[in-house]
Motif scaffolding. Structure first.
Motif, PDB file in Angstrom:
ATOM      1  N   ASN A  81     -10.844  25.824   0.503  1.00 41.40           N
ATOM      2  CA  ASN A  81     -12.202  26.005   0.000  1.00 41.40           C
ATOM      3  C   ASN A  81     -12.512  24.796  -0.881  1.00 41.40           C
ATOM      4  OD1 ASN A  81     -14.680  27.032  -0.703  1.00 41.40           O
ATOM      5  ND2 ASN A  81     -13.896  28.714  -1.957  1.00 41.40           N
TER       6      ASN A  81
ATOM      7  N   GLN B 175     -29.288  19.741   3.117  1.00 40.23           N
ATOM      8  CA  GLN B 175     -28.180  20.478   3.716  1.00 40.23           C
ATOM      9  C   GLN B 175     -27.776  19.874   5.059  1.00 40.23           C
ATOM     10  OE1 GLN B 175     -28.943  24.645   4.457  1.00 40.23           O
ATOM     11  NE2 GLN B 175     -26.788  25.101   4.828  1.00 40.23           N
TER      12      GLN B 175
ATOM     13  N   GLU C  75     -24.096  18.380   5.838  1.00 43.41           N
ATOM     14  CA  GLU C  75     -23.275  19.044   6.852  1.00 43.41           C
ATOM     15  C   GLU C  75     -22.936  18.105   8.005  1.00 43.41           C
ATOM     16  OE1 GLU C  75     -24.493  23.750   6.280  1.00 43.41           O
ATOM     17  OE2 GLU C  75     -25.436  22.595   7.876  1.00 43.41           O
TER      18      GLU C  75
ATOM     19  N   SER D 191     -19.130  17.109   8.731  1.00 39.25           N
ATOM     20  CA  SER D 191     -18.606  17.489  10.049  1.00 39.25           C
ATOM     21  C   SER D 191     -18.021  16.278  10.770  1.00 39.25           C
ATOM     22  CB  SER D 191     -19.710  18.124  10.899  1.00 39.25           C
ATOM     23  OG  SER D 191     -20.154  19.335  10.325  1.00 39.25           O
TER      24      SER D 191
ATOM     25  N   ILE E 106     -18.978  22.111   9.827  1.00 34.33           N
ATOM     26  CA  ILE E 106     -18.988  22.497   8.417  1.00 34.33           C
ATOM     27  C   ILE E 106     -20.310  23.181   8.078  1.00 34.33           C
ATOM     28  CG2 ILE E 106     -18.983  21.644   6.034  1.00 34.33           C
ATOM     29  CD1 ILE E 106     -16.245  21.491   7.446  1.00 34.33           C
ATOM     30  N   GLU E 107     -20.217  24.331   7.393  1.00 32.60           N
ATOM     31  CA  GLU E 107     -21.397  25.037   6.903  1.00 32.60           C
ATOM     32  C   GLU E 107     -21.308  25.128   5.384  1.00 32.60           C
ATOM     33  OE1 GLU E 107     -22.276  28.743   8.727  1.00 32.60           O
ATOM     34  OE2 GLU E 107     -22.131  27.962  10.777  1.00 32.60           O
ATOM     35  N   LEU E 108     -22.318  24.615   4.718  1.00 39.93           N
ATOM     36  CA  LEU E 108     -22.337  24.592   3.262  1.00 39.93           C
ATOM     37  C   LEU E 108     -22.963  25.862   2.681  1.00 39.93           C
ATOM     38  CD1 LEU E 108     -23.492  20.934   2.526  1.00 39.93           C
ATOM     39  CD2 LEU E 108     -21.275  21.924   1.953  1.00 39.93           C
ATOM     40  N   ILE E 109     -22.375  26.337   1.606  1.00 38.15           N
ATOM     41  CA  ILE E 109     -22.939  27.428   0.811  1.00 38.15           C
ATOM     42  C   ILE E 109     -23.390  26.794  -0.501  1.00 38.15           C
ATOM     43  CG2 ILE E 109     -22.501  29.633  -0.325  1.00 38.15           C
ATOM     44  CD1 ILE E 109     -20.023  29.851   1.638  1.00 38.15           C
TER      45      ILE E 109
ATOM     46  N   ASN F  32     -20.181  24.782  -1.656  1.00 40.93           N
ATOM     47  CA  ASN F  32     -18.782  24.839  -1.218  1.00 40.93           C
ATOM     48  C   ASN F  32     -18.729  25.059   0.286  1.00 40.93           C
ATOM     49  OD1 ASN F  32     -19.470  27.826  -1.863  1.00 40.93           O
ATOM     50  ND2 ASN F  32     -17.474  28.024  -0.861  1.00 40.93           N
ATOM     51  N   PHE F  33     -17.582  24.742   0.870  1.00 44.55           N
ATOM     52  CA  PHE F  33     -17.377  24.935   2.310  1.00 44.55           C
ATOM     53  C   PHE F  33     -15.890  25.128   2.569  1.00 44.55           C
ATOM     54  CE2 PHE F  33     -17.010  20.386   1.556  1.00 44.55           C
ATOM     55  CZ  PHE F  33     -15.901  20.008   2.319  1.00 44.55           C
TER      56      PHE F  33
ATOM     57  N   THR G 166     -12.571  24.465   5.167  1.00 42.68           N
ATOM     58  CA  THR G 166     -12.108  23.495   6.152  1.00 42.68           C
ATOM     59  C   THR G 166     -10.618  23.682   6.425  1.00 42.68           C
ATOM     60  OG1 THR G 166     -11.844  21.135   6.647  1.00 42.68           O
ATOM     61  CG2 THR G 166     -11.671  21.766   4.340  1.00 42.68           C
TER      62      THR G 166
END
Length: 245
Positions: free
Chosen positions: A3, A29, A33, A37, A44-47, A64-65, A67
């Motif tokens: 994380n 975003q 991303e 990626s 990758i998906e960002l929060i 955060n993301f 991986t």
């Protein structure tokens, strides 16, 4: 699975805001991303801690993301710096506990609304400050700001259309930082509704211009009617200053 928490600075002037918008690639975003990626060679998906609107800037946005990559923090930071456009900078990269969530773990957010109060606009800072020609009465603005402090239903101060989402928020402080003709209004709260800070700022500006007395703010809060509050202040004066966990 790792994380990763990132802290981002960006100039929102040429973007449609933070949030990814379907096929529109012109969002913060999307840019992040896409870059992450490509670097990590996985989707990758960002929060994020929250969304910022089109034209709004950030000094310390947090996301955060997850991986599977074992890339070092140092290399990831360096790759981001070299790969992103100049108006988006990843300032910090950290590996955090799997349970960390950029949005759900937020305890406070800090936004700053920047005003240039002068008869003549500032050519160089105009992109990042709202130019108000008429002299503002700062003391009246401070008096009005006191009515916003605490937990209230801010239905009068949001463009949110949903009737299901709560419009109750808590504001801990509203501070004024004056430097010559520049006025920063600093809002600290447990969270802010859609366009809420810009509507609060516009309301304080109108009080400062003498359009209505400070005490009217209490009535507008209690009425819970968006039409009673001021229009929305321009996006280019707003900065997400800090996110506190």
């Amino acid at each position: 699975m790792r994380n990763i928490k990132i802290t981002i600075q960006y100039d929102g002037s040429r973007y449609k805001g933070w949030q990814r918008l379907g096929n529109n690639t012109n969002t913060i975003q999307h840019k992040l991303e896409k870059t992450l990626s490509e670097i990590l060679r996985e989707d990758i998906e960002l929060i994020a801690s929250g969304r910022t609107d089109a034209g709004v800037h950030a000094e310390n946005q947090v996301a955060n993301f997850f991986t599977n990559s074992n890339i070092s923090i140092e290399k990831l930071l360096d790759f981001c710096y070299r790969s992103l456009p100049q108006d988006i900078v990843v300032k910090k990269v950290e590996e955090v506990e799997e349970s960390f969530h950029s949005r759900f773990n937020v305890s406070q957010k800090v936004y700053t609304y920047k005003i240039h109060n002068s008869k003549i606009h500032d050519v160089f800072n105009g992109k990042y400050t709202y130019h108000v020609k008429e002299k503002l009465d700062i003391e009246k603005m401070k008096e009005a700001a006191e009515f916003f402090i605490g937990e209230h239903d801010f239905k009068s101060f949001t463009a949110l259309k949903s009737k299901k989402k709560s419009t109750v928020r808590k504001i801990y402080s509203i501070d004024f930082k004056i430097s010559g003709e520049n006025i920063d209004i600093i809002f600290t709260g447990n969270g802010f509704l859609y366009k809420m800070v810009r509507i609060l700022a516009a309301t304080l500006i109108e009080v400062g211009l003498g359009k209505f007395p400070p005490a009217d703010v209490k009535r507008i809060i209690n009425e819970k009617n968006r039409s009673l509050a001021s229009d929305t202040a321009p996006a280019h004066g707003l900065f997400l200053t800090n996110v506190i966990y």
